[in-house]
Enzyme design. Sequence first.
Site, PDB file in Angstrom:
ATOM      1  N   LYS A  13      40.552  -0.899  64.319  1.00  0.00           N
ATOM      2  CA  LYS A  13      41.726  -0.073  63.985  1.00  0.00           C
ATOM      3  C   LYS A  13      41.697   1.261  64.728  1.00  0.00           C
ATOM      4  CE  LYS A  13      40.857   0.216  59.614  1.00  0.00           C
ATOM      5  NZ  LYS A  13      39.632  -0.588  59.506  1.00  0.00           N
ATOM      6  N   ARG A  88      43.593   1.824  51.528  1.00  0.00           N
ATOM      7  CA  ARG A  88      42.436   0.944  51.381  1.00  0.00           C
ATOM      8  C   ARG A  88      42.432   0.223  50.038  1.00  0.00           C
ATOM      9  NH1 ARG A  88      38.349   2.757  55.240  1.00  0.00           N
ATOM     10  NH2 ARG A  88      39.025   4.748  56.068  1.00  0.00           N
ATOM     11  N   ARG A 127      26.158  -1.559  67.492  1.00  0.00           N
ATOM     12  CA  ARG A 127      26.557  -0.168  67.645  1.00  0.00           C
ATOM     13  C   ARG A 127      25.358   0.734  67.398  1.00  0.00           C
ATOM     14  NH1 ARG A 127      32.002   1.321  64.312  1.00  0.00           N
ATOM     15  NH2 ARG A 127      30.499   1.751  62.670  1.00  0.00           N
ATOM     16  N   ARG A 156      22.959   3.364  62.651  1.00  0.00           N
ATOM     17  CA  ARG A 156      23.274   3.948  61.341  1.00  0.00           C
ATOM     18  C   ARG A 156      22.907   2.943  60.257  1.00  0.00           C
ATOM     19  NH1 ARG A 156      29.157   4.451  61.274  1.00  0.00           N
ATOM     20  NH2 ARG A 156      28.814   5.151  59.156  1.00  0.00           N
ATOM     21  N   ARG A 167      29.400  -3.959  52.833  1.00  0.00           N
ATOM     22  CA  ARG A 167      30.691  -3.300  53.080  1.00  0.00           C
ATOM     23  C   ARG A 167      31.814  -4.332  53.127  1.00  0.00           C
ATOM     24  NH1 ARG A 167      29.428  -0.116  58.449  1.00  0.00           N
ATOM     25  NH2 ARG A 167      31.559   0.661  58.314  1.00  0.00           N
TER      26      ARG A 167
END
Length: 211
Positions: A13, A88, A127, A156, A167
């Site tokens: 997004k 959300r 990532r 992370r 998540r």
Amino acid sequence: MIIVLFGKPGAGKGTQAPLLAAELNVPTLATGDVLRAAVRAGTALGLKAKACMDRGELVPDGIILGIVGEELSAPQYRRGAVLDGVVRTVAQAEGLQHMLAISGRKVDAVLAFDVENEEIVRRLSGRTVCERCQTPYTGRAVGSVCERCGGALVRRKDDEPDAVRTRLRVYDEQTAPVIDWYLQHGEPVAMIDAVGAVEDITRRALRALGR
Ligand SMILES: [Zn+2]
């Protein structure tokens, strides 16, 4: 033209928002950005948001929507906006609809970026971020050297595969019902296949908007 971008974490997004906004000739509006700006500017709602954050609490929907609403009433959003991360939960979808209705506006399209869970796990675990200057990288191993400052790249905690699966579970429980809500309220929802080259995904999204 008010466009709501929607999709799992890592669905792209944030990459697509500015590209679509440029094509549609409207600004993007990301919740995190306007929230930080309101806190910095010390607006009434910004101060309330800061008080929540200082107590380590989530900022309530009402405050966030108020800040988004104040921003959307600025002249640069007269022609519309691409909203990234504004909706959300079902409560936020309802709140946004209500807030837009006050100024005679509505959501014109919901673009749902569709990516399978395992692809998301693969993307996010690829990532890394510089532990010193926070520059994000894709496809660089943990422990590589940051081009900008020479710091070490780390992953992370949020992007570890187990954390990503958690998540995604939260997304499915909390966020997926938002699509059903929009469908029930007769809003045009377009599912966009969000796997492939960035420009192909932009083209699919524009086609869904009739461009
Ligand atoms: Zn760095």
